[in-house]
Design an enzyme around this catalytic site. Sequence first.
Site, PDB file in Angstrom:
ATOM      1  N   ASP A 135      18.755  20.405  22.513  1.00 63.26           N
ATOM      2  CA  ASP A 135      18.392  20.404  21.103  1.00 63.26           C
ATOM      3  C   ASP A 135      19.686  20.295  20.314  1.00 63.26           C
TER       4      ASP A 135
ATOM      5  N   SER B 168      22.433  20.973   1.773  1.00 72.16           N
ATOM      6  CA  SER B 168      21.693  20.453   2.918  1.00 72.16           C
ATOM      7  C   SER B 168      22.559  19.502   3.731  1.00 72.16           C
TER       8      SER B 168
ATOM      9  N   HIS C  91      32.951   7.023  -3.042  1.00 69.33           N
ATOM     10  CA  HIS C  91      33.253   5.939  -2.121  1.00 69.33           C
ATOM     11  C   HIS C  91      32.978   6.313  -0.667  1.00 69.33           C
TER      12      HIS C  91
ATOM     13  N   GLU D 216      30.907   8.268   0.251  1.00 69.21           N
ATOM     14  CA  GLU D 216      29.444   8.298   0.296  1.00 69.21           C
ATOM     15  C   GLU D 216      28.863   6.933   0.693  1.00 69.21           C
TER      16      GLU D 216
ATOM     17  N   TYR E 149      30.149   4.755   2.553  1.00 67.64           N
ATOM     18  CA  TYR E 149      30.338   4.557   3.998  1.00 67.64           C
ATOM     19  C   TYR E 149      29.480   5.511   4.804  1.00 67.64           C
TER      20      TYR E 149
ATOM     21  N   SER F  45      25.025  -1.476  16.889  1.00 72.46           N
ATOM     22  CA  SER F  45      25.753  -1.544  18.149  1.00 72.46           C
ATOM     23  C   SER F  45      24.898  -1.152  19.347  1.00 72.46           C
TER      24      SER F  45
ATOM     25  N   THR G   1      36.309  -3.631   9.350  1.00 69.42           N
ATOM     26  CA  THR G   1      34.911  -4.058   9.270  1.00 69.42           C
ATOM     27  C   THR G   1      34.736  -5.414   9.943  1.00 69.42           C
TER      28      THR G   1
ATOM     29  N   LYS H 123      34.383  -5.148  13.585  1.00 73.66           N
ATOM     30  CA  LYS H 123      33.026  -4.802  14.032  1.00 73.66           C
ATOM     31  C   LYS H 123      32.141  -6.043  14.071  1.00 73.66           C
TER      32      LYS H 123
ATOM     33  N   ARG I 199      25.060  -4.655 -16.175  1.00 76.65           N
ATOM     34  CA  ARG I 199      24.017  -3.879 -15.522  1.00 76.65           C
ATOM     35  C   ARG I 199      23.516  -2.786 -16.455  1.00 76.65           C
TER      36      ARG I 199
HETATM   37  C1  HEA Z   1      20.000   2.561  -0.730  1.00 73.97           C
HETATM   38  C2  HEA Z   1      19.962   2.365  -1.943  1.00 73.97           C
HETATM   39  C3  HEA Z   1      19.103   1.412  -2.714  1.00 73.97           C
HETATM   40  C4  HEA Z   1      17.966   0.693  -2.348  1.00 73.97           C
HETATM   41  C5  HEA Z   1      17.268   0.681  -1.034  1.00 73.97           C
HETATM   42  C6  HEA Z   1      17.584  -0.051  -3.511  1.00 73.97           C
HETATM   43  C7  HEA Z   1      16.472  -0.894  -3.541  1.00 73.97           C
HETATM   44  C8  HEA Z   1      16.136  -1.681  -4.635  1.00 73.97           C
HETATM   45  N1  HEA Z   1      16.797  -1.753  -5.843  1.00 73.97           N
HETATM   46 FE1  HEA Z   1      18.377  -0.628  -6.388  1.00 73.97          FE
HETATM   47  N2  HEA Z   1      19.964   0.524  -6.926  1.00 73.97           N
HETATM   48  C9  HEA Z   1      20.655   1.410  -6.146  1.00 73.97           C
HETATM   49  C10 HEA Z   1      20.411   1.663  -4.805  1.00 73.97           C
HETATM   50  C11 HEA Z   1      19.367   1.097  -4.084  1.00 73.97           C
HETATM   51  N3  HEA Z   1      18.452   0.207  -4.548  1.00 73.97           N
HETATM   52  C12 HEA Z   1      21.687   2.049  -6.887  1.00 73.97           C
HETATM   53  C13 HEA Z   1      22.665   3.099  -6.373  1.00 73.97           C
HETATM   54  C14 HEA Z   1      21.623   1.521  -8.179  1.00 73.97           C
HETATM   55  C15 HEA Z   1      22.516   1.836  -9.362  1.00 73.97           C
HETATM   56  C16 HEA Z   1      21.863   2.796 -10.262  1.00 73.97           C
HETATM   57  C17 HEA Z   1      22.654   2.984 -11.492  1.00 73.97           C
HETATM   58  O1  HEA Z   1      23.020   1.987 -12.140  1.00 73.97           O
HETATM   59  O2  HEA Z   1      22.951   4.133 -11.816  1.00 73.97           O
HETATM   60  C18 HEA Z   1      20.541   0.555  -8.164  1.00 73.97           C
HETATM   61  C19 HEA Z   1      20.177  -0.221  -9.274  1.00 73.97           C
HETATM   62  C20 HEA Z   1      19.229  -1.219  -9.242  1.00 73.97           C
HETATM   63  C21 HEA Z   1      19.021  -2.163 -10.278  1.00 73.97           C
HETATM   64  C22 HEA Z   1      19.852  -2.276 -11.538  1.00 73.97           C
HETATM   65  C23 HEA Z   1      19.306  -1.448 -12.600  1.00 73.97           C
HETATM   66  C24 HEA Z   1      20.142  -1.532 -13.813  1.00 73.97           C
HETATM   67  O3  HEA Z   1      21.342  -1.759 -13.718  1.00 73.97           O
HETATM   68  O4  HEA Z   1      19.574  -1.344 -14.880  1.00 73.97           O
HETATM   69  C25 HEA Z   1      17.975  -2.970  -9.905  1.00 73.97           C
HETATM   70  C26 HEA Z   1      17.453  -4.084 -10.701  1.00 73.97           C
HETATM   71  O5  HEA Z   1      16.820  -4.911 -10.248  1.00 73.97           O
HETATM   72  C27 HEA Z   1      17.553  -2.522  -8.613  1.00 73.97           C
HETATM   73  C28 HEA Z   1      16.509  -3.068  -7.879  1.00 73.97           C
HETATM   74  C29 HEA Z   1      16.157  -2.675  -6.591  1.00 73.97           C
HETATM   75  C30 HEA Z   1      15.027  -3.207  -5.866  1.00 73.97           C
HETATM   76  C31 HEA Z   1      14.075  -4.249  -6.369  1.00 73.97           C
HETATM   77  C32 HEA Z   1      15.015  -2.581  -4.649  1.00 73.97           C
HETATM   78  C33 HEA Z   1      14.010  -2.788  -3.542  1.00 73.97           C
HETATM   79  O6  HEA Z   1      14.679  -3.002  -2.337  1.00 73.97           O
HETATM   80  C34 HEA Z   1      13.075  -1.646  -3.425  1.00 73.97           C
HETATM   81  C35 HEA Z   1      11.930  -1.963  -2.511  1.00 73.97           C
HETATM   82  C36 HEA Z   1      11.020  -0.811  -2.224  1.00 73.97           C
HETATM   83  C37 HEA Z   1       9.825  -0.610  -2.784  1.00 73.97           C
HETATM   84  C38 HEA Z   1       9.361  -1.478  -3.870  1.00 73.97           C
HETATM   85  C39 HEA Z   1       8.969   0.544  -2.422  1.00 73.97           C
HETATM   86  C40 HEA Z   1       7.735   0.200  -1.676  1.00 73.97           C
HETATM   87  C41 HEA Z   1       6.586  -0.270  -2.477  1.00 73.97           C
HETATM   88  C42 HEA Z   1       5.734   0.493  -3.207  1.00 73.97           C
HETATM   89  C43 HEA Z   1       5.906   1.940  -3.421  1.00 73.97           C
HETATM   90  C44 HEA Z   1       4.528  -0.064  -3.812  1.00 73.97           C
HETATM   91  C45 HEA Z   1       4.722  -0.588  -5.155  1.00 73.97           C
HETATM   92  C46 HEA Z   1       5.081  -2.016  -5.027  1.00 73.97           C
HETATM   93  C47 HEA Z   1       4.774  -2.991  -5.904  1.00 73.97           C
HETATM   94  C48 HEA Z   1       4.099  -2.731  -7.192  1.00 73.97           C
HETATM   95  C49 HEA Z   1       5.140  -4.392  -5.578  1.00 73.97           C
HETATM   96  N4  HEA Z   1      18.326  -1.453  -8.227  1.00 73.97           N
HETATM   97  C1  HEA Z   2      26.751   0.823   2.074  1.00 73.87           C
HETATM   98  C2  HEA Z   2      27.364   0.775   0.990  1.00 73.87           C
HETATM   99  C3  HEA Z   2      28.601  -0.029   0.670  1.00 73.87           C
HETATM  100  C4  HEA Z   2      29.491  -0.658   1.492  1.00 73.87           C
HETATM  101  C5  HEA Z   2      29.512  -0.730   2.978  1.00 73.87           C
HETATM  102  C6  HEA Z   2      30.466  -1.248   0.617  1.00 73.87           C
HETATM  103  C7  HEA Z   2      31.550  -1.975   1.082  1.00 73.87           C
HETATM  104  C8  HEA Z   2      32.575  -2.430   0.267  1.00 73.87           C
HETATM  105  N1  HEA Z   2      32.630  -2.340  -1.107  1.00 73.87           N
HETATM  106 FE1  HEA Z   2      31.186  -1.617  -2.302  1.00 73.87          FE
HETATM  107  N2  HEA Z   2      29.896  -0.603  -3.491  1.00 73.87           N
HETATM  108  C9  HEA Z   2      28.785   0.077  -3.087  1.00 73.87           C
HETATM  109  C10 HEA Z   2      28.355   0.230  -1.787  1.00 73.87           C
HETATM  110  C11 HEA Z   2      29.030  -0.254  -0.677  1.00 73.87           C
HETATM  111  N3  HEA Z   2      30.155  -0.998  -0.691  1.00 73.87           N
HETATM  112  C12 HEA Z   2      28.089   0.614  -4.211  1.00 73.87           C
HETATM  113  C13 HEA Z   2      26.807   1.444  -4.172  1.00 73.87           C
HETATM  114  C14 HEA Z   2      28.817   0.237  -5.337  1.00 73.87           C
HETATM  115  C15 HEA Z   2      28.491   0.452  -6.809  1.00 73.87           C
HETATM  116  C16 HEA Z   2      28.497   1.831  -7.261  1.00 73.87           C
HETATM  117  C17 HEA Z   2      28.121   1.888  -8.701  1.00 73.87           C
HETATM  118  O1  HEA Z   2      28.974   1.559  -9.540  1.00 73.87           O
HETATM  119  O2  HEA Z   2      26.969   2.223  -9.004  1.00 73.87           O
HETATM  120  C18 HEA Z   2      29.953  -0.519  -4.833  1.00 73.87           C
HETATM  121  C19 HEA Z   2      30.940  -1.028  -5.664  1.00 73.87           C
HETATM  122  C20 HEA Z   2      32.115  -1.588  -5.198  1.00 73.87           C
HETATM  123  C21 HEA Z   2      33.246  -1.858  -6.022  1.00 73.87           C
HETATM  124  C22 HEA Z   2      33.371  -1.549  -7.513  1.00 73.87           C
HETATM  125  C23 HEA Z   2      32.870  -2.668  -8.313  1.00 73.87           C
HETATM  126  C24 HEA Z   2      32.856  -2.372  -9.753  1.00 73.87           C
HETATM  127  O3  HEA Z   2      32.140  -1.451 -10.185  1.00 73.87           O
HETATM  128  O4  HEA Z   2      33.567  -3.071 -10.460  1.00 73.87           O
HETATM  129  C25 HEA Z   2      34.202  -2.412  -5.212  1.00 73.87           C
HETATM  130  C26 HEA Z   2      35.537  -2.837  -5.662  1.00 73.87           C
HETATM  131  O5  HEA Z   2      36.443  -2.939  -4.951  1.00 73.87           O
HETATM  132  C27 HEA Z   2      33.645  -2.463  -3.878  1.00 73.87           C
HETATM  133  C28 HEA Z   2      34.308  -2.956  -2.771  1.00 73.87           C
HETATM  134  C29 HEA Z   2      33.817  -2.876  -1.472  1.00 73.87           C
HETATM  135  C30 HEA Z   2      34.552  -3.359  -0.301  1.00 73.87           C
HETATM  136  C31 HEA Z   2      35.880  -4.035  -0.295  1.00 73.87           C
HETATM  137  C32 HEA Z   2      33.763  -3.061   0.775  1.00 73.87           C
HETATM  138  C33 HEA Z   2      34.123  -3.329   2.233  1.00 73.87           C
HETATM  139  O6  HEA Z   2      33.848  -2.229   3.023  1.00 73.87           O
HETATM  140  C34 HEA Z   2      33.441  -4.554   2.769  1.00 73.87           C
HETATM  141  C35 HEA Z   2      34.062  -4.987   4.061  1.00 73.87           C
HETATM  142  C36 HEA Z   2      33.296  -6.062   4.769  1.00 73.87           C
HETATM  143  C37 HEA Z   2      33.621  -7.371   4.826  1.00 73.87           C
HETATM  144  C38 HEA Z   2      34.779  -7.932   4.100  1.00 73.87           C
HETATM  145  C39 HEA Z   2      32.765  -8.358   5.583  1.00 73.87           C
HETATM  146  C40 HEA Z   2      33.031  -8.477   7.050  1.00 73.87           C
HETATM  147  C41 HEA Z   2      34.422  -8.835   7.378  1.00 73.87           C
HETATM  148  C42 HEA Z   2      34.802  -9.968   8.030  1.00 73.87           C
HETATM  149  C43 HEA Z   2      33.824 -10.976   8.497  1.00 73.87           C
HETATM  150  C44 HEA Z   2      36.252 -10.107   8.332  1.00 73.87           C
HETATM  151  C45 HEA Z   2      36.996 -11.177   7.672  1.00 73.87           C
HETATM  152  C46 HEA Z   2      36.983 -11.074   6.220  1.00 73.87           C
HETATM  153  C47 HEA Z   2      38.013 -11.304   5.389  1.00 73.87           C
HETATM  154  C48 HEA Z   2      39.426 -11.305   5.786  1.00 73.87           C
HETATM  155  C49 HEA Z   2      37.723 -11.585   3.956  1.00 73.87           C
HETATM  156  N4  HEA Z   2      32.380  -1.965  -3.909  1.00 73.87           N
HETATM  157 CU   LIG Z   3      33.693   2.038  -3.247  1.00 73.43          CU
END
Ligand code: HEA
Ligand code: HEA
Ligand SMILES: [Cu+2]
Lengths: 380, 529, 287
Positions: B108, B172, B256, B258, B260, B271, B331, B334, B453
């Site tokens: 467990d 949690s 940030h 978070e 990852y 993997s 990345t 990977k 946005r």
């Molecule tokens: C893991 C994180 C995650 C996931 C999975 C999603 C999923 C989706 N997100 Fe997003 N989203 C965020 C994390 C995520 N998001 C974050 C962090 C922000 C920023 C917030 C902020 O600005 O502070 C954001 C903001 C954000 C915006 C911008 C809002 C804004 O700036 O004003 C939008 C706009 O289109 C959007 C759309 C969607 C959609 C369409 C999906 C879809 O993938 C969702 C699909 C799932 C369902 C729809 C549920 C299942 C269906 C039902 C329950 C039945 C009802 C269905 C119908 C009526 C068709 N998201």
């Molecule tokens: C799962 C979540 C996730 C992951 C994995 C990442 C991955 C990365 N993010 Fe993203 N990021 C978010 C979630 C995530 N981000 C969210 C939620 C926000 C918005 C938050 C908010 O404002 O609400 C955000 C916003 C955000 C910003 C701020 C944008 C802005 O507000 O102006 C930036 C800027 O640097 C950034 C950079 C990156 C980079 C460099 C990576 C890198 O880790 C990506 C690395 C991967 C690759 C590059 C592809 C694979 C690589 C190769 C194939 C190798 C060869 C490639 C080259 C040499 C080019 N992210």
């Molecule tokens: Cu970041």
Amino acid sequence: MVELNLTKGYWLFIALYLVVPQVSADLKYNMPVGVTEVSHAVHSLHMTIFWICVAIAVIVFGVMFWSIFHHRKSRGAKAAQFHENTLVEIIWTLIPLVILVAMAVPATATLIKMYDTSDADVDIQITGYQWKWHYKYVNDDIEFFSTLSTPADQIKNEAPKDTNYLLEVDQPLVLPVGKKVRFLVTSNDVIHSWWVPDLAVKRDAIPGFINEAWTKIERSGTYRGQCAELCGKDHGFMPIVVEAKSEQEYSAWVANKQAEKEAAKQAAAASATKEWSHDELMAEGEKVYARICAACHQPTGMGIPSVFPALKGSPVATGNVQEHINIVLHGRPGTAMQAFAQQLSTTELAAVITYERNAWDNNTGDTVLPQAIQAVLDKQ
Amino acid sequence: MDVASEHSTDHDAHHGPAKGFTRWVYTTNHKDIGTMYLWLAFAMFLIGGSMAMVIRAELFQPGLQLVQPGFFNQMTTMHGLIMVFGAVMPAFVGLANWLIPMMIGAPDMALPRMNNLSFWILPFAFGLLLLTLFMDGGGPNFGWTFYAPLSTQYAPPSVTFFIFSIHLMGLSSIMGAINVIATIINMRAPGMTLMKMPLFVWTWLITAFLLLAAMPVLAGVVTMMLMDINFGTSYFSAAGGGDPVLFQHLFWFFGHPEVYIMILPAFGIISHIVPAFSRKRLFGYSSMVYATASIAILSFMVWAHHMFTVGLPLAGELFFMYATMMIAVPTGVKVFNWISTMFRGSLTLETPMLFAIAFIVLFTIGGFSGLMLAISPADFQYQDTYFVVAHFHYVLVPGAIFSIIAAAYFWLPKWCGRMYDEKLGKIHFWWSFVGLNLTFFPMHFVGLAGMPRRIPDYALQFADFNMISSIGAFIFGTAQLFFLYIVVKCILTGEKAPACPWEGAEGLEWTLPSPAPYHSFTVPPKFED
Amino acid sequence: MNHQHYYVPEQSHWPIVAAFALFFLAAGTAHTIIHGQPLLLIIGLGAIAYLFVGWFGEVIRENQAGLLDNDQVDRSFRLGMGWFIFSEVMFFAAFFGALFYIRHFSVPWLAGEGAKGISHMLWPAFEASWPVMSPPDSARFPGPEETVDPWHLPFINTLLLVSSSITLTIAHHALKKGHRAVVIAWMFVTVALGVSFLVVQGYEYHEAYTQMGLTLHAGVYGATFFILTGFHGMHVTLGTIILIVMLSRILRGHFSARRHFGFEASAWYWHFVDVVWLGLFIFVYVL
Ligand code: HEA
Ligand code: HEA
Ligand SMILES: [Cu+2]
Ligand code: CUA
């Protein structure tokens, strides 16, 4: 094998090459090239990184899809046994590193340029307010607010929308072409962000701090942008319009603005001595209220519970007049209630206070005259 | 998922599942707890997704039609918060609970009662969070990043409740992370050295460290907010000598890592799935481990890339740009390793593999846009536009969410002893794939064209692509309801699954019968490489 | 390694009680702050007290029954406590980080120094100093009139805490040797030192509020001062309670010379609290 994958990648590349520029050529869907040296640099940086990413994608996905098609079990593929190779790991660590360095060099150069705010010809202090911008021409002693001018019925879908729907203001920021303009960006309440894509300027407006930015516009024209930091309810409704004018036109505009200011001063003096009737003030006050106050306190005067207090029947709007004047003039620090003493003329202030004290059944019967406002201002 | 209650091969009757609701409420069993986590996550996904539907419906056309701007902001905020804290994180913890003990040959989790507490805090935390929507002045309306002073001086009164619900979630997560670390370090079967651990276990170990280092900082920053709002301190107010930007530094120091936290376990899942359906060992195991660790370390040095426009001093701007770009290297390693695993394998494309391949492609696209965002001068144009929204949905939806869905298809037979319907699974995949790209790809364009946005209404030139996005979102959303149907159908009427339904799958969990017995390994197995 | 007998506890109602208790504590605190009605909070506090007595009581009983007498279980507990303390370190790191930022960035910028010194335009009268005696907007945040002299009460407190760490270590060594009477004596001393620390701290707060104008709303110095020392003080309070529990367990004959992890865990916690204080003493009081 390598050969095959290259041809595949090549075709994909060609395909993308045909599609993507189609989209990006139509500037509507890509970053604007803009009208400053910096915006050109940023745009070319953007396109460079974009194409590098596309190239990497083509190669990487090319290999992957090639494997998916050719090494399918259904095609009789037998799995090979290799699962490690230090040399390739090192290679594909180093190559991306080199690519990144190649990207970082122009990026650094551009950034350093963006940060050089020295030797500006014109200084503009930009202050964000919920939900409008205030511009102050530091050298020319001109200042004004710039507010969304799209009518409410367009937003409510009750009238057809103009071309510049949500991107139009009552008074644009006017700037000279070919001069280095420095922006001093700050805020009066929450964080806003002053952004005009064509200038490639985006700077957050932090309350209590000043951020610097600069631009040097190459062509005259009208450039539009929006507030780019969530700043509350009407964040989507605080656009920016910059009008770039040739140097002569700009000087003429400045002169005109200063004359206007003089005229406004005289008008204010005149209105201060004018005998305003209650009804005149009410009519004027209603306009001011709709323009300035209704965003928060709502056209109904009901406010939004627990967010923006109601004025209808409120202790302020029905209680002591002096207290009411004080709050409108000086605001409540640390809340969304701004100080309006500098924003509105004494007449406008008097009118809106009169309006608030009598509208929506507040019916206090009070008439607040511009002279009363002036008296309070004079005391300070 | 009604696990193991039937056909349990458990000999130890005394330790079988209890009857009735106490089985779930009082449980100390990692599988029950994992199941609850997964269902909670799914429920939250639907709630958060419904909020996204409200957002997309409002953005279907320019003009205000469905909701008022104030409520729109609450939807955006709650959508982000619920998806991040309510859907993705609990889903990964659920998977950790189910899989880690089975994968390392443990009876467990190391601290079973605390495990139960970590779970049961969450329904209360999210209940509290959702309750704020009904309070005076409405719920949180300041974005999931809740920047001060919008979230302090200018916030609705419910913000105080919001702060405490964040505290609960943090608690949690911290307890969950401690449990994972203790389990992995202490409970491995004899012979399973660290460098022989399955990658899902490795990525979770590293994720747990991220959680432990990041969540307390979040707790700290919301506490400062609490004090500023209610007790007159001035951390985030220049008037007293503080700085609103300080909030952002603290938030992103958590925020940030978070992101990852939301992707490293996904890397682990992929993997497992890619080698299984390639019938070939994972390429470059040890480099995968080192790459994960490098990403984790770097993730604490890049936070200000979210703050490129706040007016950082030039040196800071450069440092954070370079550090962020560096993350592309591990990345990339990977991605290359996964592709080399497929290369010259013997591939079949069952549903989990389809999702895994889509993960690789679409996550990489999201990574590329991330890299573009990392280029500070260019980010001046991207920041706070839909380009960012496109970026993070590409890494989160086909990233985190697809990996979770893939994991569900992959391990469902082990969890409930039944197979899902392969045909329906494939339909679900293509339906999601199309909907998703339709939703999020156009966001790149509107973002570049200048759409900020977090706005409820937009200028006319953005109209066509927004409409496409909204249609895509409805397509994608309904696909997830279909997923619910597939899972329920599998649990109720799926075909019986053998111990190892996948030809190429390896790992201790597949040596157990399906469904896995209530207590995985009461006697530790001999682990041989 | 003894994998055979890893103790997986039976079903337990304590976690759900804990979840309820935490919910009431959280929602109750918020409710008290917003609506001024402490009922929910009181329920929460009561539930927490019940919970601690009940859950830890159960673990102690299991311990006494020998169920936990297993190296692997012992390691789990050690890992749990160790990493919990690490998370606490990060919690304090956030507040120390904020202090650092305020001192080295925001205050100088507001006063016209450094990269964003132009911000001074908004606060022409503000001058940089640490402690900040008159904040930029002194009408809203009146600065303190004086600040605490590190070499009086805080120094005494430093001595108290450092010696308490030493006395606790002595007690621990005695426990390992099985000298119970010695353990009890030194534990009494340790608890007494902890309590005296709290009394001195309370007195210092009283002075700050009543004589020095140093309050939570005295600008950013007051904020950092009270939040950092306050959270530390809460940890000392908790630590003291834990030590008292340990003392009473020793009085009841719990713990063996070989296995006494409960005791060790509280000692770790206490040392951690001590180290945090040293950081506070240097960065909040002296520098
Ligand atoms: C893991 C994180 C995650 C996931 C999975 C999603 C999923 C989706 N997100 Fe997003 N989203 C965020 C994390 C995520 N998001 C974050 C962090 C922000 C920023 C917030 C902020 O600005 O502070 C954001 C903001 C954000 C915006 C911008 C809002 C804004 O700036 O004003 C939008 C706009 O289109 C959007 C759309 C969607 C959609 C369409 C999906 C879809 O993938 C969702 C699909 C799932 C369902 C729809 C549920 C299942 C269906 C039902 C329950 C039945 C009802 C269905 C119908 C009526 C068709 N998201
Ligand atoms: C799962 C979540 C996730 C992951 C994995 C990442 C991955 C990365 N993010 Fe993203 N990021 C978010 C979630 C995530 N981000 C969210 C939620 C926000 C918005 C938050 C908010 O404002 O609400 C955000 C916003 C955000 C910003 C701020 C944008 C802005 O507000 O102006 C930036 C800027 O640097 C950034 C950079 C990156 C980079 C460099 C990576 C890198 O880790 C990506 C690395 C991967 C690759 C590059 C592809 C694979 C690589 C190769 C194939 C190798 C060869 C490639 C080259 C040499 C080019 N992210
Ligand atoms: Cu970041
Ligand atoms: Cu101002 Cu957004």
